[in-house]
Design a protein around this motif. Structure first.
Motif, PDB file in Angstrom:
ATOM      1  N   GLN A   1       0.856   3.899  -2.918  1.00 28.27           N
ATOM      2  CA  GLN A   1       0.519   5.291  -2.629  1.00 28.27           C
ATOM      3  C   GLN A   1       1.613   6.217  -3.147  1.00 28.27           C
ATOM      4  OE1 GLN A   1      -2.332   6.201  -1.451  1.00 28.27           O
ATOM      5  NE2 GLN A   1      -1.886   8.358  -1.426  1.00 28.27           N
TER       6      GLN A   1
ATOM      7  N   GLY B   1       0.454   8.569  -6.008  1.00 32.70           N
ATOM      8  CA  GLY B   1       0.162   9.857  -5.373  1.00 32.70           C
ATOM      9  C   GLY B   1      -0.005  10.973  -6.375  1.00 32.70           C
TER      10      GLY B   1
ATOM     11  N   GLN C   1       0.831  -1.211   0.000  1.00 32.52           N
ATOM     12  CA  GLN C   1       0.000   0.000   0.000  1.00 32.52           C
ATOM     13  C   GLN C   1       0.865   1.260   0.000  1.00 32.52           C
ATOM     14  OE1 GLN C   1      -3.219   0.286  -0.402  1.00 32.52           O
ATOM     15  NE2 GLN C   1      -3.614  -1.902  -0.427  1.00 32.52           N
TER      16      GLN C   1
END
Length: 118
Positions: A60, A64, A56
């Motif tokens: 991310q 992002g 994760q």
């Protein structure tokens, strides 16, 4: 005869105690196996959670910038939709009047491609 009977009784008691010890040993073994299985399951779950968390965080970090891009696109789309809606509200009456004028004000004419058959 009494000593034979007593010897047999001692053998039976010894056999019974041995059977109880074997049963206790089997129960302890089963408990240890169950405990080991539970501990292994907990370790697997912990490892899975760690790997999921690591995934994760990497996802991310990679996604992002795309997340910000999608919010910008969404906002731009909303602004365009709002602009279209306001334009529609401003021009609605004029367009309706123009359409009604064209539909209701019919001027009969002969089409330029019409040929009279002689």
């Amino acid at each position: 005869m009494a000593s034979q009977s007593q010897g047999i009784q001692q053998l039976l008691q010894a056999e019974k105690r041995a059977a109880e010890k074997v049963a206790d040993a089997r129960k302890r073994k089963a408990r240890r196996l169950k405990q080991a299985k539970e501990e292994a399951q907990m370790e697997v779950e912990q490892y899975r959670r760690e790997r999921e968390q690591e995934f994760q965080s990497k996802q991310q970090a990679a996604m992002g910038s795309q997340g910000n891009l999608s919010t910008e696109v969404e906002q731009a789309t909303r602004r365009q939709v709002q602009g279209m809606q306001s334009s529609q509200q401003k021009n609605r009456e004029r367009i309706l009047a123009q359409l009604l004028g064209m539909v209701c004000d019919v001027r009969p004419q002969v089409h330029p491609n019409y040929r009279i058959a002689a």
